[in-house]
Design an enzyme around this catalytic site. Structure first.
Site, PDB file in Angstrom:
ATOM      1  N   GLU A  20       0.512  -1.499   0.111  1.00  0.00           N
ATOM      2  CA  GLU A  20       0.006   0.231  -0.125  1.00  0.00           C
ATOM      3  C   GLU A  20       1.111   1.292   0.116  1.00  0.00           C
ATOM      4  OE1 GLU A  20      -0.527  -2.394   1.686  1.00  0.00           O
ATOM      5  OE2 GLU A  20      -2.999  -3.199   1.306  1.00  0.00           O
ATOM      6  N   HIS A  75     -11.735  -5.128   8.626  1.00  0.00           N
ATOM      7  CA  HIS A  75     -12.461  -5.213   7.136  1.00  0.00           C
ATOM      8  C   HIS A  75     -13.737  -3.792   7.161  1.00  0.00           C
ATOM      9  CE1 HIS A  75      -9.972  -8.821   5.979  1.00  0.00           C
ATOM     10  NE2 HIS A  75     -10.053  -8.392   4.998  1.00  0.00           N
TER      11      HIS A  75
END
Ligand code: TPP
Ligand code: MG
Lengths: 322, 342
Positions: free
Chosen positions: A59, A126
């Site tokens: 990321e 999540h």
């Protein structure tokens, strides 16, 4: 024909890729025939060869690469697989992209898409809503579309903006929300929308919580109160004028957000109204957020952790009684 | 394939001298002169914040900048004055940044080594070590996408910065994207006060080249000839479309981490190591030995460097400093989207 929030995001990206050679999409599993963990880029790699690129699970480097490309005139869209994983890219987003224009006079036109918010069974890693965290830092624009129309037009706006944009798309809305067609008109970025008019209380919300707030307003309408619901659309900039104008009509304020309770968007809304519109208030303002724990896995826990229309309605009744 | 150039014993007495040797020496001299002045201003309380010099690292750094051309991308780091100058950074911009001049590239908003001119391919580093690696990758991808040819990117990193996740992600993605990147890693044997044995446990940092899919080289950073030769070769190979290149150079940091640091933790033993030699002295000795320039010329170069440094500071000192009341305090370029907060 009907189109979902998720399809609107895909269509916006297809249009962007079609209309603007500078646009490319960079993220995990976005390419090939797969089209992303949520299929937000389905078919795009085939339609736009070489412009929808799979990345390693990096990321930090995904956003760093986007920053470098933006410096060379590109308009990258980075897809985080889940908003939660953008924590790995915080440094690039906050310290590199967010400081760059201020430091060097050269803006960084990147768009970072964050599949955000809770859904059943997704658990602590999540499910996060990170808009409050990104809004806290200077140099970024933070979008939180709550409708199919906004999901479409705001993503197109995000890419057009010369500054870094954090685009928080809500996973709960992906399939739940539908519209008849894609919009032809757009509201200006940074302007809030009155999602429901009323005179007794203002609820300020955004993203998935807009819909919980609207249900709460619907419920309370049966009891004879008319709640005005403001959809912020972008949390940064925050349309303080629209919020104050609504509170001027209603005299009461409830701010609703899905991110964690310490600080954040709802606290900011209340701080602004308290400092700039104290005289408008007939009752103490209040807010509803998620709980101050990690986000639970089990639906029974999750549905309590997350602000629901029930909790919002209860809080609204309390303010209305004051 | 891992291509490892082992350090040579000693420059061969009659080996031809690199065509850029003297030019490189002059950038090194300018850097040393500038940074000595900077350090003395710091000690005199005339610089706000830190001062970070590249003493002992000038040969490596100049080799990083001297082969770059217009259209290339350079992301320098803490100790890269020589390379920045060789790639075209005006010395006055350095003085302006340290003095916080409003007309300088950073306008008092950022200082010291955190400066650049992104539109000229000189990226403005952020402090967070390793963060610039992937940024260069993205710039190179964009250039390739536009059909530009013959460009490269070069970034510097310390052996300490090499241990961050950002460096790892950046190097990996560079190889995945197969961009023409050169990473020059300088092992100056310390990250601030921390010696190598608490930084990494691999036998040799250059071995990582193979792990990433880079081509790797080592060099003795006290020897300008080697720096020019090895880094020049890495730059050529990157331009020719080889995989990304990793150069690992060995030296000792001959100053504190910053000028605030007396570096008393640097042991006597390590100061006696061959890598502790001062590259500038070694280069000058070589010039004299090979009679590449006579004493009068060397003296003239020294004077010219001193004059250039003097001019840079005196110009920057005359410029206005920023004023908090006059700042627009706006962190985004899209003015109509500024969040108005009381
Ligand atoms: C991610 C990060 N952590 C900590 C620091 C603070 N810091 C600045 S320089 C430095 C030492 C760097 O060592 P090295 O990379 O070997 O470079 P050198 O100073 O030796 O040239 C540290 C710890 C930083 N800039 N970035
Ligand atoms: Mg070091």
């Amino acid at each position: 024909m009907s189109i979902t929030y998720l399809e609107a995001i895909r269509e916006a990206q297809a249009k962007l890729l079609r209309d603007d050679k500078r646009v490319f999409i960079y993220g995990q599993d976005v390419g090939g025939s797969f089209g992303g963990a949520f299929k937000a880029t389905k078919g795009l790699a085939k339609e736009f060869p070489g412009r929808v690129l799979n990345t390693p699970i990096s990321e930090d480097a995904m956003v760093g690469t986007a920053i470098g490309a933006a410096l060379e005139g590109m308009r990258p869209i980075v897809e985080m697989q889940f908003a939660d994983f953008s924590s790995i890219a915080l440094n690039q987003i906050l310290n590199n992209a967010g400081t760059h224009y201020w430091r060097t006079n050269v803006p960084i036109p990147i768009t970072v898409r964050l599949p955000s918010g809770g859904t059943k069974g997704s658990g602590p890693f999540h499910s996060q809503s990170m808009e409050s965290l990104y809004a806290h830092y200077p140099g970024l624009i933070v979008m939180t579309p709550a409708t199919v129309e906004d999901a479409y037009t705001m993503l197109i706006d995000a890419v057009a903006i010369d500054d870094p944009v954090i685009y928080c798309e809500h996973k709960y809305l992906y399939y739940h929300l539908k519209a008849d067609s894609l919009p032809n008109d757009r509201m200006p970025v940074g302007k809030a929308r009155i999602a429901r008019t009323g005179r007794d209380l203002t609820i300020v919300s955004y993203s998935a919580m807009l819909h919980e707030s609207l249900s709460a307003a619907e419920e309370i309408a049966k009891e004879g109160f008319e709640i005005e619901v403001v959809d912020l659309r972008t949390v940064k900039p925050l349309d303080t004028a629209a919020v104050l104008a609504s509170v001027a009509r209603t005299g009461r304020l409830l701010a609703v957000g899905e991110s964690f309770p310490w600080g954040g968007v709802t606290a900011e809304v209340i701080a602004r109204v308290a400092t700039e519109g104290f005289h408008l208030l007939d009752a103490a303002p209040a807010r509803v957020n998620a709980k101050d724990t990690p986000i639970p896995y089990h639906p029974n826990l999750w549905s309590t952790h997350r602000p629901s229309s029930k909790v919002i309605a209860a809080k609204a009744r309390k303010i209305l009684r004051e | 394939m891992l291509q490892t150039a082992r350090p040579r014993k000693k420059s061969q007495p009659k080996a031809p001298v690199h065509e850029k040797y003297l030019e490189a020496f002059r950038w090194m001299l300018l850097t040393r002169t500038f940074e000595e002045k900077l350090a003395s201003m710091y000690r005199g309380g005339r610089i706000t914040g830190g001062v970070y010099v590249g003493k002992g690292q000038e040969a490596i750094s100049v080799a990083c900048g001297i082969f770059l051309q217009k259209g290339d991308i350079f992301a320098p780091l803490i100790r890269d004055q020589a390379g920045r100058s060789a790639f075209g950074e005006p010395l006055v911009d350095v003085a302006r940044t340290y003095l916080g001049s409003r007309t300088g590239p950073m306008r008092g908003r950022d200082g010291n080594i955190h400066r650049g001119s992104p539109r000229d391919g000189q990226l403005a580093m952020i402090s967070h070590l390793g963060a610039m690696v992937s940024v260069v990758v993205g710039s190179l991808m964009a250039k390739r996408g536009r059909g530009e040819k013959n460009f490269i990117g070069l970034t510097a990193i310390g052996e300490g910065g090499m241990q961050t996740g950002a460096t790892h992600e950046g190097m990996n993605i560079a190889a995945v994207e197969h961009v023409p990147l050169v990473v020059v890693a300088t092992n100056n044997h310390y990250a601030y006060s921390t010696p190598n044995d608490r930084e990494f446990a691999c036998a040799n940092l250059v071995d990582r080249a193979r792990g990433y899919g880079f081509e790797g080289y080592e060099l003795d950073g006290t020897d300008l000839a080697q720096c020019l030769d090895v880094i020049g070769t890495a730059v050529k190979r990157a331009r020719a479309g080889r995989p990304p290149q990793l150069v690992v150079a060995s030296i000792l940091r001959l100053a504190g981490h910053g000028e605030h640091d007396d570096f008393s933790y640097v042991t006597d033993d390590i100061r006696k190591e061959p890598f502790a030699i001062d590259c500038l002295q070694r280069t000058e000795a070589f010039i004299k030995e090979r009679e590449l320039a006579d004493a009068a010329t060397l003296q003239r170069w020294r004077e010219e460097a001193a004059e250039e440094v003097e001019n840079a500071f005196s110009a920057a000192q005359k410029e206005p400093v920023p004023n908090g009341e006059e700042e627009d305090w706006c962190a985004i370029s899209t003015r109509d989207l500024v969040d108005e907060i009381e």
